[in-house]
Design a protein around this motif. Sequence first.
Motif, short mmCIF file in Angstrom:
data_model
loop_
_atom_site.label_atom_id
_atom_site.label_comp_id
_atom_site.label_asym_id
_atom_site.label_seq_id
_atom_site.Cartn_x
_atom_site.Cartn_y
_atom_site.Cartn_z
N GLN A 98 41.14 38.16 -6.55
CA GLN A 98 41.70 37.97 -5.21
C GLN A 98 41.24 39.05 -4.23
O GLN A 98 40.96 38.75 -3.08
N ILE A 99 41.14 40.28 -4.70
CA ILE A 99 40.68 41.36 -3.82
C ILE A 99 39.22 41.13 -3.45
O ILE A 99 38.83 41.24 -2.28
N ARG A 100 38.38 40.77 -4.45
CA ARG A 100 36.96 40.50 -4.16
C ARG A 100 36.78 39.31 -3.23
O ARG A 100 35.80 39.23 -2.48
N ALA A 101 37.74 38.38 -3.26
CA ALA A 101 37.68 37.19 -2.38
C ALA A 101 38.19 37.52 -0.97
O ALA A 101 38.24 36.64 -0.12
N GLY A 102 38.59 38.76 -0.73
CA GLY A 102 39.03 39.16 0.60
C GLY A 102 40.53 39.19 0.80
O GLY A 102 41.00 39.28 1.94
N GLY A 103 41.29 39.12 -0.26
CA GLY A 103 42.75 39.08 -0.16
C GLY A 103 43.39 40.27 0.51
O GLY A 103 44.52 40.16 1.00
N LEU A 104 42.70 41.39 0.56
CA LEU A 104 43.22 42.57 1.27
C LEU A 104 42.35 42.92 2.47
O LEU A 104 42.50 43.99 3.04
N GLY A 105 41.47 42.01 2.84
CA GLY A 105 40.54 42.26 3.93
C GLY A 105 39.20 42.73 3.37
O GLY A 105 39.15 43.38 2.33
N GLU A 106 38.13 42.38 4.06
CA GLU A 106 36.79 42.71 3.58
C GLU A 106 36.57 44.22 3.49
O GLU A 106 36.04 44.72 2.51
N GLU A 107 36.98 44.93 4.51
CA GLU A 107 36.75 46.38 4.55
C GLU A 107 37.53 47.09 3.44
O GLU A 107 37.00 47.95 2.73
N THR A 108 38.79 46.72 3.28
CA THR A 108 39.63 47.36 2.27
C THR A 108 39.13 47.06 0.87
O THR A 108 39.01 47.97 0.04
N GLY A 109 38.85 45.79 0.59
CA GLY A 109 38.43 45.41 -0.76
C GLY A 109 37.21 46.17 -1.23
O GLY A 109 37.13 46.60 -2.38
N GLY A 110 36.26 46.39 -0.33
CA GLY A 110 35.03 47.09 -0.69
C GLY A 110 35.21 48.58 -0.88
O GLY A 110 34.38 49.23 -1.49
N ALA A 111 36.29 49.14 -0.36
CA ALA A 111 36.51 50.58 -0.44
C ALA A 111 37.36 50.99 -1.64
O ALA A 111 37.45 52.18 -1.95
N LEU A 112 37.97 50.03 -2.32
CA LEU A 112 38.87 50.35 -3.43
C LEU A 112 38.07 50.75 -4.66
O LEU A 112 37.01 50.18 -4.95
N HIS A 113 38.59 51.69 -5.42
CA HIS A 113 37.92 52.20 -6.62
C HIS A 113 38.33 51.43 -7.87
O HIS A 113 37.49 50.94 -8.63
N SER A 114 39.64 51.34 -8.12
CA SER A 114 40.10 50.73 -9.36
C SER A 114 41.54 50.25 -9.20
O SER A 114 42.21 50.57 -8.23
N ALA A 115 41.97 49.50 -10.20
CA ALA A 115 43.34 48.98 -10.22
C ALA A 115 43.92 49.19 -11.61
O ALA A 115 43.20 49.17 -12.62
N LYS A 116 45.23 49.37 -11.64
CA LYS A 116 45.95 49.51 -12.90
C LYS A 116 47.16 48.57 -12.86
O LYS A 116 47.93 48.60 -11.90
N VAL A 117 47.30 47.76 -13.90
CA VAL A 117 48.44 46.86 -14.02
C VAL A 117 49.26 47.30 -15.22
O VAL A 117 48.73 47.43 -16.33
N THR A 118 50.54 47.54 -15.00
CA THR A 118 51.45 47.92 -16.08
C THR A 118 52.57 46.90 -16.16
O THR A 118 53.18 46.57 -15.15
N LEU A 119 52.81 46.41 -17.37
CA LEU A 119 53.94 45.52 -17.62
C LEU A 119 54.97 46.28 -18.44
O LEU A 119 54.67 46.74 -19.55
N HIS A 120 56.17 46.40 -17.89
CA HIS A 120 57.26 47.09 -18.57
C HIS A 120 58.10 46.05 -19.30
O HIS A 120 58.67 45.16 -18.68
N GLU A 121 58.13 46.17 -20.63
CA GLU A 121 58.92 45.25 -21.44
C GLU A 121 60.40 45.64 -21.44
O GLU A 121 61.26 44.79 -21.61
N SER A 122 60.66 46.92 -21.30
CA SER A 122 62.01 47.45 -21.30
C SER A 122 61.94 48.84 -20.68
O SER A 122 60.88 49.27 -20.23
N HIS A 123 63.06 49.56 -20.71
CA HIS A 123 63.05 50.91 -20.15
C HIS A 123 62.33 51.91 -21.06
O HIS A 123 62.10 53.06 -20.66
#
Length: 134
Positions: A98-123
């Motif tokens: 979605q980011i590469r498709a422009g979901g955050l804008g063309e300028e922003t998407g190209g400037a981002l370095h990396s992403a991290k997704v964390t799923l918390h199963e519990s505390h």
Amino acid sequence: MFTVQVREHIMIAHSFKGEVFGPAQKLHGATFVVDLELRRPGLDHHGIVCDIGLLHTLLKDVIAPLNYRNLDEDPSFAGRNTTTEVLAATIHARVCDQIRAGGLGEETGGALHSAKVTLHESHVASASFEGPIA
């Protein structure tokens, strides 16, 4: 490195194949708190990593197809255990698409370095996947 993070949650049902999963081999439900963090080496001319409202909407849109679903019936996971790690990697890939498709804008998407997704199963337990946007 600058970061920004948004949070949502999903409720799913699934089962696992393999003795290592014990009672989780049976169909069971799970609620995950999902954190999405983006990294960028420098801020834009507004002094932000990205529009946090757009990022939250993007995360909600990406996880919506998983919410209130039995993932055992989802063809995109055929033959795979939908472990927390697998779900984190799947959400990461879909967010990056979605980011590469422009979901955050063309300028922003190209400037981002990396992403991290964390799923918390519990505390006390969570799993993450981290990688470049490109």
